[in-house]
Design a protein around this motif. Sequence first.
Motif, PDB file in Angstrom:
ATOM      1  N   MET A  46      42.063  34.611  69.851  1.00  0.00           N
ATOM      2  CA  MET A  46      41.308  33.864  68.641  1.00  0.00           C
ATOM      3  C   MET A  46      40.153  34.375  68.524  1.00  0.00           C
ATOM      4  SD  MET A  46      42.860  30.184  69.992  1.00  0.00           S
ATOM      5  CE  MET A  46      41.511  29.204  68.780  1.00  0.00           C
ATOM      6  N   ASN A  47      39.036  34.532  69.744  1.00  0.00           N
ATOM      7  CA  ASN A  47      37.792  35.184  69.548  1.00  0.00           C
ATOM      8  C   ASN A  47      37.783  36.375  68.816  1.00  0.00           C
ATOM      9  OD1 ASN A  47      36.627  32.983  70.956  1.00  0.00           O
ATOM     10  ND2 ASN A  47      36.816  33.894  72.783  1.00  0.00           N
ATOM     11  N   LEU A  48      38.732  37.431  69.012  1.00  0.00           N
ATOM     12  CA  LEU A  48      38.722  38.594  68.603  1.00  0.00           C
ATOM     13  C   LEU A  48      38.895  38.406  67.012  1.00  0.00           C
ATOM     14  CD1 LEU A  48      40.673  41.068  70.833  1.00  0.00           C
ATOM     15  CD2 LEU A  48      38.194  41.064  70.163  1.00  0.00           C
ATOM     16  N   LYS A  49      39.811  37.588  66.603  1.00  0.00           N
ATOM     17  CA  LYS A  49      40.289  37.359  65.118  1.00  0.00           C
ATOM     18  C   LYS A  49      39.163  36.801  64.443  1.00  0.00           C
ATOM     19  CE  LYS A  49      43.001  34.342  62.460  1.00  0.00           C
ATOM     20  NZ  LYS A  49      44.084  33.179  62.438  1.00  0.00           N
ATOM     21  N   LYS A  50      38.263  35.868  65.199  1.00  0.00           N
ATOM     22  CA  LYS A  50      37.178  35.392  64.533  1.00  0.00           C
ATOM     23  C   LYS A  50      35.995  36.484  64.286  1.00  0.00           C
ATOM     24  CE  LYS A  50      35.171  32.249  67.002  1.00  0.00           C
ATOM     25  NZ  LYS A  50      34.392  30.823  67.600  1.00  0.00           N
ATOM     26  N   TYR A  51      35.912  37.388  65.339  1.00  0.00           N
ATOM     27  CA  TYR A  51      34.957  38.350  65.263  1.00  0.00           C
ATOM     28  C   TYR A  51      35.097  39.416  64.025  1.00  0.00           C
ATOM     29  CZ  TYR A  51      32.269  42.393  66.908  1.00  0.00           C
ATOM     30  OH  TYR A  51      31.656  43.668  66.791  1.00  0.00           O
ATOM     31  N   ALA A  52      36.565  39.606  63.853  1.00  0.00           N
ATOM     32  CA  ALA A  52      36.741  40.488  62.939  1.00  0.00           C
ATOM     33  C   ALA A  52      36.691  39.858  61.513  1.00  0.00           C
ATOM     34  CB  ALA A  52      38.269  41.026  62.987  1.00  0.00           C
ATOM     35  N   ILE A  53      36.965  38.645  61.224  1.00  0.00           N
ATOM     36  CA  ILE A  53      36.692  38.008  60.000  1.00  0.00           C
ATOM     37  C   ILE A  53      35.298  37.848  59.797  1.00  0.00           C
ATOM     38  CG2 ILE A  53      37.013  35.739  59.035  1.00  0.00           C
ATOM     39  CD1 ILE A  53      39.746  35.439  60.336  1.00  0.00           C
ATOM     40  N   HIS A  54      34.521  37.661  60.774  1.00  0.00           N
ATOM     41  CA  HIS A  54      33.067  37.677  60.532  1.00  0.00           C
ATOM     42  C   HIS A  54      32.443  38.865  59.960  1.00  0.00           C
ATOM     43  CE1 HIS A  54      28.986  36.378  61.013  1.00  0.00           C
ATOM     44  NE2 HIS A  54      28.702  37.435  61.845  1.00  0.00           N
ATOM     45  N   HIS A  55      32.830  39.854  60.772  1.00  0.00           N
ATOM     46  CA  HIS A  55      32.317  41.450  60.487  1.00  0.00           C
ATOM     47  C   HIS A  55      33.075  41.740  59.142  1.00  0.00           C
ATOM     48  CE1 HIS A  55      30.641  41.704  64.216  1.00  0.00           C
ATOM     49  NE2 HIS A  55      29.937  42.645  63.988  1.00  0.00           N
ATOM     50  N   SER A  57      33.847  39.957  56.610  1.00  0.00           N
ATOM     51  CA  SER A  57      33.130  39.139  55.343  1.00  0.00           C
ATOM     52  C   SER A  57      31.678  39.651  55.355  1.00  0.00           C
ATOM     53  CB  SER A  57      32.901  37.740  55.763  1.00  0.00           C
ATOM     54  OG  SER A  57      32.258  37.347  56.730  1.00  0.00           O
ATOM     55  N   MET A  58      31.098  40.314  56.174  1.00  0.00           N
ATOM     56  CA  MET A  58      29.693  40.579  56.120  1.00  0.00           C
ATOM     57  C   MET A  58      29.827  42.139  55.594  1.00  0.00           C
ATOM     58  SD  MET A  58      27.990  39.519  59.611  1.00  0.00           S
ATOM     59  CE  MET A  58      26.518  40.736  59.351  1.00  0.00           C
ATOM     60  N   GLY A  59      30.891  42.735  55.265  1.00  0.00           N
ATOM     61  CA  GLY A  59      31.182  44.004  54.746  1.00  0.00           C
ATOM     62  C   GLY A  59      30.923  45.417  55.698  1.00  0.00           C
ATOM     63  N   VAL A  60      31.233  45.033  56.989  1.00  0.00           N
ATOM     64  CA  VAL A  60      30.733  46.023  58.309  1.00  0.00           C
ATOM     65  C   VAL A  60      32.075  47.130  57.956  1.00  0.00           C
ATOM     66  CG1 VAL A  60      30.798  46.284  60.575  1.00  0.00           C
ATOM     67  CG2 VAL A  60      29.590  44.583  59.325  1.00  0.00           C
ATOM     68  N   TYR A  61      33.212  46.341  57.692  1.00  0.00           N
ATOM     69  CA  TYR A  61      34.607  47.371  57.714  1.00  0.00           C
ATOM     70  C   TYR A  61      34.854  48.002  56.200  1.00  0.00           C
ATOM     71  CZ  TYR A  61      35.245  45.234  62.211  1.00  0.00           C
ATOM     72  OH  TYR A  61      35.111  44.903  63.447  1.00  0.00           O
ATOM     73  N   THR A  62      33.934  47.790  55.294  1.00  0.00           N
ATOM     74  CA  THR A  62      34.293  48.343  54.080  1.00  0.00           C
ATOM     75  C   THR A  62      33.720  49.799  53.740  1.00  0.00           C
ATOM     76  OG1 THR A  62      32.304  47.445  52.999  1.00  0.00           O
ATOM     77  CG2 THR A  62      34.179  46.323  52.893  1.00  0.00           C
TER      78      THR A  62
END
Length: 62
Positions: A46-55, A57-62
Amino acid sequence: MKALYDKQKETIERVFTGAKKHSMRFTYFRGLSQVSKWVRLKFAAMNLKKYAIHHWSMGVYT
């Protein structure tokens, strides 16, 4: 106190709602050690999922 209660609804109860979504209404394991390991694994996911969604949304993975 009302402000603290409102904050609790936003933070604490959201964790329990997420736990229910991840099949944590009951367990298939017996014994404290096995259930503890299972719960730690679920909350880590759950924490990894929250971390990935947060990043994301911030545009880190685009």
